[in-house]
Design an enzyme around this catalytic site. Sequence first.
Site, PDB file in Angstrom:
ATOM      1  N   CYS A 263       0.908  -1.065  -0.319  1.00 46.11           N
ATOM      2  CA  CYS A 263       0.290   0.017  -0.226  1.00 46.11           C
ATOM      3  C   CYS A 263       1.139   1.386  -0.184  1.00 46.11           C
ATOM      4  CB  CYS A 263      -1.194  -0.402   1.328  1.00 46.11           C
ATOM      5  SG  CYS A 263      -1.008  -0.912   2.808  1.00 46.11           S
TER       6      CYS A 263
ATOM      7  N   ARG B 293       7.796 -10.778   5.064  1.00 46.93           N
ATOM      8  CA  ARG B 293       7.279 -10.718   6.520  1.00 46.93           C
ATOM      9  C   ARG B 293       8.266 -11.873   7.116  1.00 46.93           C
ATOM     10  NH1 ARG B 293       0.588  -9.782   5.479  1.00 46.93           N
ATOM     11  NH2 ARG B 293       0.964  -8.539   4.485  1.00 46.93           N
TER      12      ARG B 293
ATOM     13  N   GLN C 281       0.760 -11.040  -3.703  1.00 53.19           N
ATOM     14  CA  GLN C 281      -0.221 -10.728  -2.874  1.00 53.19           C
ATOM     15  C   GLN C 281      -0.793 -10.305  -4.338  1.00 53.19           C
ATOM     16  OE1 GLN C 281       0.310  -7.898  -0.069  1.00 53.19           O
ATOM     17  NE2 GLN C 281      -1.101  -8.797   1.064  1.00 53.19           N
TER      18      GLN C 281
ATOM     19  N   ASP D 230      -2.863  -7.737  -5.210  1.00 55.19           N
ATOM     20  CA  ASP D 230      -3.440  -6.316  -4.234  1.00 55.19           C
ATOM     21  C   ASP D 230      -3.618  -5.616  -5.320  1.00 55.19           C
ATOM     22  OD1 ASP D 230      -3.517  -5.132  -2.389  1.00 55.19           O
ATOM     23  OD2 ASP D 230      -1.111  -4.682  -1.778  1.00 55.19           O
TER      24      ASP D 230
ATOM     25  N   HIS E  19      -5.680  -1.744  -5.335  1.00 51.09           N
ATOM     26  CA  HIS E  19      -5.799  -0.295  -4.237  1.00 51.09           C
ATOM     27  C   HIS E  19      -6.816   0.668  -5.124  1.00 51.09           C
ATOM     28  CE1 HIS E  19      -2.233  -0.895  -2.848  1.00 51.09           C
ATOM     29  NE2 HIS E  19      -2.737  -1.242  -1.331  1.00 51.09           N
TER      30      HIS E  19
ATOM     31  N   LYS F  53     -13.833  -3.883   6.703  1.00 48.37           N
ATOM     32  CA  LYS F  53     -14.168  -5.367   5.742  1.00 48.37           C
ATOM     33  C   LYS F  53     -14.067  -6.165   5.461  1.00 48.37           C
ATOM     34  CE  LYS F  53     -10.521  -8.060   8.767  1.00 48.37           C
ATOM     35  NZ  LYS F  53      -9.498  -9.047   9.199  1.00 48.37           N
TER      36      LYS F  53
ATOM     37  N   HIS G 128      -7.870  -1.396   0.221  1.00 47.75           N
ATOM     38  CA  HIS G 128      -7.090  -2.447  -0.845  1.00 47.75           C
ATOM     39  C   HIS G 128      -7.780  -3.700  -0.613  1.00 47.75           C
ATOM     40  CE1 HIS G 128      -4.186  -0.096   2.722  1.00 47.75           C
ATOM     41  NE2 HIS G 128      -5.204  -1.091   3.062  1.00 47.75           N
TER      42      HIS G 128
END
Length: 638
Positions: free
Chosen positions: A329, A358, A376, A378, A380, A459, A505
Amino acid sequence: MISITLPDGSIKQFDQKPSGMDVALSISQGLARDCVAMELDGRLVDLGQIIEKNAAVRLITTKSPEALEIMRHSAAHVMAQAIMDIYPDAKLTIGPVIENGFYYDVDMQPVSEEAFSKIEAQMKKIVKAKVPIKRRRVSKNEAMEFYRDEPYKLEMISALEDASISFYEQGNFTDLCRGPHVPHTGFVKAFKLMKVSGAYWRADQSNAQLQRIYGTAFFDKKQLKSYLHFLEEARKRNHRKIGKALDLYSFHDEAPGMAFFHPKGMAIWNELLDYWRKEHRDAGYVETKTPIMMQRFLWERSGHWENYRENMYISSIDEHDYAIKPMNCPGGMLLYGRKHHSYRDLPIRAGEVGLVHRHELSGVLNGLFRVRAFHQDDAHIFMTPDQIQDEILGVLKLVERIYGTFGLGFSLELSTRPEKSIGTDEQWEIATQGLESALKQYGKDYKLNEGDGAFYGPKIDAHIKDALGRTWQCGTVQLDMALPERFDLSYIGQNNEKHRPIMIHRVIYGSIERFFGILVEHFAGKFPLWLAPVQVGILPINDELAPLAQNLAQDLQRAGLRTETDHRSESLNKKVREAQLNKIPLILTYGNKEKESGTVSVRTLDGNVKHGIPVPDFIKEVQANIKERKLEMDLFSR
RNA sequence: GCCGACGUAGCUCAGCAGGUAGAGCAGCUGAUUCGUAAUCAGCAGGCCAGCGGUUCGAAUCCGCUCGUCGGCUCCA
């Protein structure tokens, strides 16, 4: 006179206050034998409880959905009793029922699974003796006195607010427990201890480490057997095993928790992403890519330096701190922020298949399911407040399309504002409303998890259900009210003034590595044609035909099919066997017949063989199946 | 990170009262040339995860390190 109303509306009269057992007996002997508890005016209680006044009673038999939990709780007590018989110095703590069984946390010297047979044997004795399980109410003081040498039980009792407390007794064993329990230990017929692990008292690392012994129990041996069979089936499908056998990926000590993908794994990987890109293009997304390593001041701005540093890989270069991104992000924020945006530009849907790292605790790593480096899928989405509902709905529809392609069902959960959160009431109201109305419009049932949202926004999570019925949280749509603020993002509205965009996200595969692993287990390695790493295996019948088979392979490859030719001097039987074990969906044998007629013989993984299919027909049908990304192989069925 | 189990050939695994490493499959070589789930024979392949210790001697016993697996969320 006591009147008992039964679920069918009928009423039974008793001269004296009856127990649940009396009610059962008044109906039939067989029923009484099969009863484990009762629901008394909506509360689950022991069958032995005396009914003081007129009431509604529903008898809980071994077939009732609640029965299994009650019996498993009793099974935990039987196990605790057996443990105390064998290890008299052990101190019991708690022993709850869990999804597929129960466990008991015991303060004792570490035990290994070798101790199980001993404990199980003792449990069998207790079960066989059909020891009555009796409830007894005592005062708090009495309970404290009883447990004066049991620190854990004392701690639990003092935390209880009730003035009187219930004990359950079976033979020489007594345990503090709310109940209810089955009438006697004989109900715990089919049980098995499953595993043992360490667990902390109150899940706190600063407390004593306890032995957590897990078991499962069923009302009959057949159910236990089928559960064990299910576990066995899951074990066979284990993606670590299949990934090794099919040469898809591997792990190396040199990079713990980080997968190495082999050529065959990459074939699947690329198909997953090609498909993902196609769906996202169609849904109006653009694609971006941001660096995996960025300077400390970015992470300070995003808040990760303060809140997430523990999990980040950090390096120092030219005397400046850098961090490898754990999330995509912040990079996405920079991209949005690099120029002015008009309300006319919104929504902006920016996808990024980003590689994140991570630093997960070493003990939680687990194949592709839990890794330290992963991608990911991902995206946005930046939008105006009145676009929330449509955008969320769009994501939900995309989720449905994509999971559907893999034959995965899914369920949705909405998580709302937690206690600790940022943002104003009004912002949360708009955000949560937006998610809710999108869910309503979408029309599928969803579960509400009150207070379970992230601190920066509500979420929606999507949980997929695989072929074995196991669920996995993969997709998530999170509204973020923090980052647009921190990065001071804006767009120019119709009124020519600056506004803060709403940002979400969202991921659909989640972690591509993990989704890959889930697919391996879901399909048990038998991928649909479009995903199969080798789609067509060509087996020449003898060495002389090998060069011609190679030509056929080239034709197929030119037609876009992934093929592999087995030109070893082995018997056909052996080549077929290996192709089957490698789960190649289309196995072509190539002999003189095929050579002369220009056809192929196709064997599918179910063992069926079809002869005499002209090569062009074969190519056409296979291409169509792949193009449509079909789950089933309905080829050559004419 | 913590607790427990484990780490032997590319793979699956045997060997562990301490005496110096073995099988099947895969690979290679040769023979066989085969019509839908294992043709036959031979060869090669291992610092027994790494480091240290005990011992005349360690894959085997002990310690540490690394890695893998099962747990560490389910609250009488």
